[in-house]
Write an enzyme that holds these catalytic residues in place. Structure first.
Site, PDB file in Angstrom:
ATOM      1  N   HIS A   1      41.984  34.269  28.832  1.00 51.39           N
ATOM      2  CA  HIS A   1      41.708  35.728  28.772  1.00 51.39           C
ATOM      3  C   HIS A   1      41.484  36.532  30.067  1.00 51.39           C
ATOM      4  CE1 HIS A   1      41.271  35.387  23.984  1.00 51.39           C
ATOM      5  NE2 HIS A   1      42.504  34.919  24.470  1.00 51.39           N
TER       6      HIS A   1
ATOM      7  N   CYS B   1      47.374  51.528  46.440  1.00 48.41           N
ATOM      8  CA  CYS B   1      48.299  52.751  45.836  1.00 48.41           C
ATOM      9  C   CYS B   1      47.265  53.688  45.315  1.00 48.41           C
ATOM     10  CB  CYS B   1      49.316  52.144  44.899  1.00 48.41           C
ATOM     11  SG  CYS B   1      48.306  51.688  43.457  1.00 48.41           S
TER      12      CYS B   1
ATOM     13  N   THR C   1      34.191  28.964  19.074  1.00 49.31           N
ATOM     14  CA  THR C   1      35.205  30.097  18.854  1.00 49.31           C
ATOM     15  C   THR C   1      35.501  30.310  17.320  1.00 49.31           C
ATOM     16  OG1 THR C   1      37.396  30.804  19.377  1.00 49.31           O
ATOM     17  CG2 THR C   1      37.179  28.538  19.193  1.00 49.31           C
TER      18      THR C   1
HETATM   19  N1  APR Z   1      27.039  27.249  19.416  1.00 50.07           N
HETATM   20  C1  APR Z   1      28.249  27.189  18.759  1.00 50.07           C
HETATM   21  N2  APR Z   1      28.895  28.308  18.131  1.00 50.07           N
HETATM   22  C2  APR Z   1      28.433  29.398  18.177  1.00 50.07           C
HETATM   23  C3  APR Z   1      27.189  29.603  18.674  1.00 50.07           C
HETATM   24  C4  APR Z   1      26.332  28.730  19.328  1.00 50.07           C
HETATM   25  N3  APR Z   1      25.343  28.455  19.967  1.00 50.07           N
HETATM   26  N4  APR Z   1      26.742  30.973  18.680  1.00 50.07           N
HETATM   27  C5  APR Z   1      27.961  31.446  18.253  1.00 50.07           C
HETATM   28  N5  APR Z   1      28.804  30.830  17.550  1.00 50.07           N
HETATM   29  C6  APR Z   1      30.016  30.723  17.072  1.00 50.07           C
HETATM   30  C7  APR Z   1      30.056  31.798  15.751  1.00 50.07           C
HETATM   31  O1  APR Z   1      29.815  31.086  14.672  1.00 50.07           O
HETATM   32  C8  APR Z   1      31.514  32.166  16.014  1.00 50.07           C
HETATM   33  O2  APR Z   1      32.562  31.679  15.493  1.00 50.07           O
HETATM   34  O3  APR Z   1      31.035  31.585  18.116  1.00 50.07           O
HETATM   35  C9  APR Z   1      32.117  31.993  17.776  1.00 50.07           C
HETATM   36  C10 APR Z   1      32.253  33.346  18.352  1.00 50.07           C
HETATM   37  O4  APR Z   1      33.339  34.067  17.796  1.00 50.07           O
HETATM   38  P1  APR Z   1      33.771  35.331  18.486  1.00 50.07           P
HETATM   39  O5  APR Z   1      32.634  36.135  18.844  1.00 50.07           O
HETATM   40  O6  APR Z   1      34.970  35.717  17.453  1.00 50.07           O
HETATM   41  O7  APR Z   1      34.454  35.106  19.923  1.00 50.07           O
HETATM   42  P2  APR Z   1      35.793  34.379  20.262  1.00 50.07           P
HETATM   43  O8  APR Z   1      36.100  33.126  19.262  1.00 50.07           O
HETATM   44  O9  APR Z   1      35.423  33.561  21.733  1.00 50.07           O
HETATM   45  O10 APR Z   1      36.734  35.370  20.365  1.00 50.07           O
HETATM   46  C11 APR Z   1      38.126  35.063  20.848  1.00 50.07           C
HETATM   47  O11 APR Z   1      38.573  37.266  20.547  1.00 50.07           O
HETATM   48  O12 APR Z   1      37.695  39.357  20.962  1.00 50.07           O
HETATM   49  C12 APR Z   1      38.761  38.488  21.504  1.00 50.07           C
HETATM   50  O13 APR Z   1      39.317  38.399  23.536  1.00 50.07           O
HETATM   51  C13 APR Z   1      38.194  38.093  22.762  1.00 50.07           C
HETATM   52  O14 APR Z   1      38.212  36.077  23.910  1.00 50.07           O
HETATM   53  C14 APR Z   1      37.725  36.745  22.734  1.00 50.07           C
HETATM   54  C15 APR Z   1      38.443  36.268  21.675  1.00 50.07           C
END
Ligand code: APR
Length: 247
Positions: A120, A151, A189
């Site tokens: 990303h 530009c 994630t």
């Molecule tokens: N250890 C492990 N997992 C964790 C922790 C931790 N300390 N803290 C939070 N989480 C988990 C949450 O439970 C959640 O499932 O991390 C995940 C974060 O999810 P999101 O906030 O949705 O982030 P992400 O999955 O990276 O989002 C993907 O979405 O908004 C777009 O482009 C943006 O790159 C991002 C993409």
């Protein structure tokens, strides 16, 4: 001591091609907001989904620029946590190790990961919204949205916004590594945003072992070979320790 499935460690010991996909959860223990955490302060009135779009930048470039400037300042002030450091060490344990991240904070690189595929993009550099020239540094006058020296177009964060395509080279590398892997980690994630979210299923389809590390359940949890619930900053070092102890 974290109780890990013996089968997971056995798999890790025999794995040859490993892929790790990380999300915002990996940086949560470095103090950075995940995407689906509530925003705080001034930014609590906005949803990330409403700021991370070309339309938002078109409508109010200064607001979007300021949001990323705040996140860039936070990312630069943050330190890699034990989860980042464990992933950096894993890079040298297998025939191949491919680190894919959805994060734009640059913490994997600062933790010492030798090769990071940023699906990303990154907030550490910018590109021109008009001519697409990339810049690692730029002149900012009192926080205003800077202009392209070539530009005079507006500079924007070099990240993938909702509705935009992923960098084709990064995506192709991710697909190739996923197709070839025998072990796929999905770490911190929510698995909600494609195409990154589809990689774990592609790994499962050709028989790879899928390990999910997450603080909560996600749509992927039921499909994982091993679903480890907890913080990546604790579980990843524990996995690494168990790998070394099993030698
Ligand atoms: N250890 C492990 N997992 C964790 C922790 C931790 N300390 N803290 C939070 N989480 C988990 C949450 O439970 C959640 O499932 O991390 C995940 C974060 O999810 P999101 O906030 O949705 O982030 P992400 O999955 O990276 O989002 C993907 O979405 O908004 C777009 O482009 C943006 O790159 C991002 C993409």
């Amino acid at each position: 001591m974290t109780d890990l499935p013996n089968q997971l460690i056995d798999t890790l010991r025999t794995a040859r091609h490993v892929v790790a996909l990380t999300g915002a959860g990996v940086s949560q223990e470095s103090g950075l907001n995940t995407f689906r955490d509530a925003q705080v302060g001034f930014w609590a009135q906005y949803r990330p989904e409403d700021l991370a779009t070309p339309q938002a930048f078109e409508r109010d470039p200064q607001l979007v620029w300021d949001w990323y400037a705040m996140r860039r300042t936070q990312a630069r002030a943050a330190a890699p946590n034990p989860g980042h450091l464990a992933l950096a060490e894993m890079a040298s344990l297998f025939k191949s190790f491919t680190l894919l991240t959805q994060n734009v904070d640059g913490l994997h690189q600062r933790a010492g990961s030798p090769a990071v595929i940023e699906l990303h993009g990154s907030i550490q550099n910018v590109r021109c919204a008009s001519c697409s020239l990339h810049y690692d540094s730029w002149q900012e006058t009192s926080g205003e949205v800077p202009h392209c020296p070539a530009c005079a177009g507006l500079l924007r964060p070099n990240v993938v916004w909702f509705g935009e395509s992923l960098p084709s080279a990064a995506l192709q590398s991710a697909l190739d590594a996923t197709q070839a892997c025998d072990l796929f980690f999905s770490i911190g994630t929510s698995g909600l945003v494609h195409p990154a979210a589809s990689l774990a299923y592609a790994a499962l389809e050709h028989g790879a072992c899928l390990v999910e590390i997450n603080a909560t359940e996600t749509p992927l949890t039921a499909h994982a070979t091993h679903a480890l619930t907890g913080s990546s900053g604790q579980l990843l070092p524990a996995i690494l320790n168990a790998y070394h102890a099993a030698r």
